[in-house]
Design an enzyme around this catalytic site. Structure first.
Site, short mmCIF file in Angstrom:
data_model
loop_
_atom_site.label_atom_id
_atom_site.label_comp_id
_atom_site.label_asym_id
_atom_site.label_seq_id
_atom_site.Cartn_x
_atom_site.Cartn_y
_atom_site.Cartn_z
N HIS A 313 0.87 -1.18 0.00
CA HIS A 313 0.00 0.00 0.00
C HIS A 313 0.91 1.23 0.00
O HIS A 313 1.68 1.42 -0.93
CB HIS A 313 -0.93 -0.11 1.22
CG HIS A 313 -2.06 0.85 1.26
ND1 HIS A 313 -2.42 1.64 0.20
CD2 HIS A 313 -2.95 1.16 2.25
CE1 HIS A 313 -3.47 2.40 0.54
NE2 HIS A 313 -3.80 2.12 1.79
N HIS A 353 -2.33 -1.86 -9.91
CA HIS A 353 -3.29 -1.28 -8.97
C HIS A 353 -4.54 -2.13 -8.96
O HIS A 353 -4.93 -2.65 -10.00
CB HIS A 353 -3.63 0.16 -9.38
CG HIS A 353 -4.23 0.95 -8.26
ND1 HIS A 353 -5.56 0.89 -7.95
CD2 HIS A 353 -3.65 1.78 -7.36
CE1 HIS A 353 -5.78 1.68 -6.90
NE2 HIS A 353 -4.64 2.22 -6.52
N ASP A 409 2.81 5.75 -6.75
CA ASP A 409 4.07 5.64 -6.02
C ASP A 409 5.30 5.56 -6.92
O ASP A 409 6.43 5.63 -6.43
CB ASP A 409 4.04 4.39 -5.14
CG ASP A 409 3.06 4.54 -4.00
OD1 ASP A 409 3.00 5.65 -3.44
OD2 ASP A 409 2.35 3.58 -3.69
N1 ACO Z 1 4.88 -6.48 -10.92
C1 ACO Z 1 4.77 -7.67 -11.55
N2 ACO Z 1 3.62 -8.37 -11.63
C2 ACO Z 1 2.55 -7.83 -11.05
C3 ACO Z 1 2.57 -6.60 -10.38
C4 ACO Z 1 3.80 -5.91 -10.33
N3 ACO Z 1 3.92 -4.74 -9.73
N4 ACO Z 1 1.35 -6.32 -9.90
C5 ACO Z 1 0.58 -7.34 -10.25
N5 ACO Z 1 1.30 -8.26 -10.94
C6 ACO Z 1 0.80 -9.49 -11.56
C7 ACO Z 1 0.47 -10.54 -10.50
O1 ACO Z 1 1.59 -11.37 -10.24
C8 ACO Z 1 -0.66 -11.27 -11.18
O2 ACO Z 1 -0.12 -12.11 -12.17
P1 ACO Z 1 -0.76 -13.57 -12.47
O3 ACO Z 1 -2.15 -13.28 -12.97
O4 ACO Z 1 0.15 -14.17 -13.47
O5 ACO Z 1 -0.76 -14.29 -11.15
C9 ACO Z 1 -1.42 -10.19 -11.90
O6 ACO Z 1 -0.45 -9.18 -12.18
C10 ACO Z 1 -2.57 -9.60 -11.10
O7 ACO Z 1 -2.05 -9.09 -9.89
P2 ACO Z 1 -2.77 -9.16 -8.50
O8 ACO Z 1 -1.73 -9.29 -7.42
O9 ACO Z 1 -3.86 -10.18 -8.54
O10 ACO Z 1 -3.45 -7.73 -8.45
P3 ACO Z 1 -4.05 -7.04 -7.16
O11 ACO Z 1 -5.12 -6.15 -7.65
O12 ACO Z 1 -4.39 -8.03 -6.11
O13 ACO Z 1 -2.79 -6.21 -6.60
C11 ACO Z 1 -1.26 -4.48 -6.17
C12 ACO Z 1 -2.62 -4.86 -6.76
C13 ACO Z 1 -1.15 -4.98 -4.72
C14 ACO Z 1 -1.12 -2.97 -6.16
C15 ACO Z 1 -0.16 -5.13 -7.03
O14 ACO Z 1 -0.26 -4.66 -8.36
C16 ACO Z 1 1.23 -4.87 -6.48
O15 ACO Z 1 1.67 -5.59 -5.58
N6 ACO Z 1 1.94 -3.83 -7.01
C17 ACO Z 1 3.27 -3.50 -6.50
C18 ACO Z 1 3.16 -2.74 -5.21
C19 ACO Z 1 2.66 -1.33 -5.40
O16 ACO Z 1 3.14 -0.59 -6.26
N7 ACO Z 1 1.71 -0.95 -4.55
C20 ACO Z 1 1.15 0.41 -4.56
C21 ACO Z 1 -0.28 0.38 -4.99
S1 ACO Z 1 -0.89 2.03 -5.09
C22 ACO Z 1 -1.21 2.44 -3.50
O17 ACO Z 1 -1.49 1.68 -2.64
C23 ACO Z 1 -1.10 3.82 -3.20
#
Ligand code: ACO
Length: 475
Positions: A313, A353, A409
């Site tokens: 987050h 996201h 971010d």
């Molecule tokens: N890098 C690589 N792969 C990713 C990323 C990433 N940053 N984010 C998602 N994926 C992939 C997942 O591995 C998944 O792949 P799969 O379908 O092959 O298993 C797919 O994309 C879907 O991802 P989920 O984790 O299911 O998406 P979710 O909506 O649950 O997660 C989140 C969203 C937590 C923001 C995620 O994208 C992440 O961890 N990003 C990196 C951390 C980040 O930047 N967080 C800030 C968010 S903005 C905020 O809070 C202000």
């Protein structure tokens, strides 16, 4: 009381036809009169705003109202296999498809990349407004008049002083305590100074705490920072703007009066506007859930800040900088992308996201603000790595297929670092403006008669009842 079946018969449309085709007996779900059970004209035909559900375990059919694109989870409770059955529940870990409230504060269209506070597009607010004006808008629903804004700015400015005893609390943290841990603890402790803050249904008391929290959060953040680096505390200066004052408390040295650089002051204000609210995310959900027990707002804000601290987050901006440093140079970007795609546990931080499946509109504004800041501070050497990461990721099938775009971010950390904020403070810089969003959501929740103490259900997967085994009889 109105029964759905009665209503469907009145409408005489397809829902009734479906019902008549059923060979099995049809059950009727009783809907209280307060439910707005509407029919709409679509293409000239009357259409019931209902969902027909057939329970194949019993053969019974139910109709539940659809309102605002939503069915009420409690309407499913009547679907039972026996009189003593608890009734049907929904299973939705992580709230992937559950609306926990009705809200009029922030609107997001994740597919279109739209973000609006109280109807105003984020792009216009970032260009024309100030953070304090936005905080007023979020809390009150309307932009302030000139005199309302002046009063609001005056009030916030004149509540920034912390009780002197707090310096002893801050002194008690270990020198390397993380600024978010310090913020969470100091915010929770602040509530102990204002015991009346428990009186959350007294509007004037509530207002006062909101003013105090928004005003003092910058002092808490800055005093904790000064303590970390062994510098004397710099007191608030009422001549300065909210962000100017924060910079003064952070960075004032021996000069008699601190003068913030106007470009940096404005850039920070824009970042604060962009971070002020984001509807029902993890920390706002924490604010609402903890607040639903009717605890004081300082404790609820501390809980929300704890949720924000996590790397998935608000902690992501710090994680982005660690990632960029680890990559080290533009040449190493392709290898890093390969590692991310192989799923070796590394994510591309600052990408992806839960809601935005198109470019995060805040990231666009921040990218532009970054260049304005670098005009003053000189370019952050990590910028080139970030740009290359973005370029490759936006072309790569892995990221395109999963709709992964830079989020808020991705670039904010580069700006903060160029402004001399230490990395550990990045999430604090997110938390400072977000308190206005949390408090707006908290206030809305308290005034919402639909809300009760938040208490999800579970599907129990543990052992059935069994007798306690004495220790000498265990294997
Ligand atoms: N890098 C690589 N792969 C990713 C990323 C990433 N940053 N984010 C998602 N994926 C992939 C997942 O591995 C998944 O792949 P799969 O379908 O092959 O298993 C797919 O994309 C879907 O991802 P989920 O984790 O299911 O998406 P979710 O909506 O649950 O997660 C989140 C969203 C937590 C923001 C995620 O994208 C992440 O961890 N990003 C990196 C951390 C980040 O930047 N967080 C800030 C968010 S903005 C905020 O809070 C202000």
């Amino acid at each position: 009381m109105t029964t759905v079946t009665d209503h469907v018969h009145d409408l005489g449309q397809s829902a009734r036809d479906n019902e008549q085709e059923d060979a099995v007996p049809t059950d009727t779900l009783t809907i209280p009169d307060v439910v707005d059970y509407t029919a709409e004209i679509r293409g000239g035909a009357l259409v019931a705003e209902t969902l027909t559900i057939t329970d194949n375990r019993t053969g019974k059919t139910y109709e539940v109202p659809i309102k605002e694109g939503t069915v009420r989870a409690l309407d499913l409770r009547q679907i039972k296999i026996a009189e003593d059955d608890f009734g049907l529940m929904t299973y939705d870990p992580a709230f992937m498809n559950t609306a926990s409230c009705r809200s009029s504060i922030t609107y997001i269209d994740g597919d279109q990349g739209i973000l609006e506070y109280r109807g105003y597009p984020i792009e216009q607010l970032a260009e024309k407004s100030t953070y304090l004006e936005v905080a007023y808008l979020l809390l009150n629903g309307e932009l302030p008049t000139k005199s309302q804004l002046e009063n609001w700015q005056y009030t916030i400015t004149h509540h920034t002083i912390l009780n002197e005893n707090f310096k002893r609390l801050i002194d008690s943290f270990r020198y390397n305590a993380h600024p978010m841990g310090r913020l969470i603890a100091t915010m929770a402790a602040l509530g102990t100074i204002y015991p009346e803050s428990k009186d959350i249904f007294d509007e004037s008391v509530r207002e006062k705490q909101i003013e105090r929290i928004i005003a003092k959060v910058i002092t808490i953040a800055a005093f904790n920072y000064r303590n970390t680096i062994g510098m004397p505390y710099s007191y608030p200066d009422n001549d300065l703007s909210y962000t100017g004052n924060f910079l003064n408390m952070m960075f004032k040295m021996t000069e008699v009066k601190y003068t913030p650089n106007p470009a940096l002051e404005r850039a920070l204000d824009i970042l604060f506007i962009l971070h002020a609210d984001h509807e029902q995310n993890c920390s706002t959900n924490a604010m609402r859930a903890v607040g639903s027990s009717h605890v004081d707002p300082y404790s609820a804000v501390a809980a929300a800040a704890a949720a924000l601290y996590g790397p998935l987050h608000g902690g992501a901006n710090e994680a982005v900088l660690h990632m960029l440093k680890e990559i080290g140079s533009v040449q190493n970007v392709p290898d890093f992308i390969k590692r991310v795609k192989s799923g070796e546990g590394t994510k591309l931080m600052g990408f992806g996201h839960r809601v935005y499946k198109n470019y995060d509109p805040r990231a666009k504004i921040i990218k532009k603000a970054a260049y304005d800041v670098f005009e003053v501070t000189g370019k952050n050497p990590l910028l080139d790595i970030a740009l290359e990461l973005e370029r490759i990721a936006l072309e790569d099938e892995y990221f395109v297929k999963r709709k992964l775009y830079p989020n808020v971010d991705f670039y904010s950390g580069l700006i903060y670092q160029a402004m001399r904020f230490p990395m550990e403070m990045f999430t604090v810089l997110f938390a400072i403006p977000r308190v206005s969003g949390w408090l707006s959501q908290w206030q809305e929740m308290l005034n919402d008669s639909d809300q009760k103490i938040a208490r999800p259900r579970q599907i129990f997967t543990g052992s059935p009842r069994r007798d306690y085994v004495d220790i000498d009889k265990r294997d």
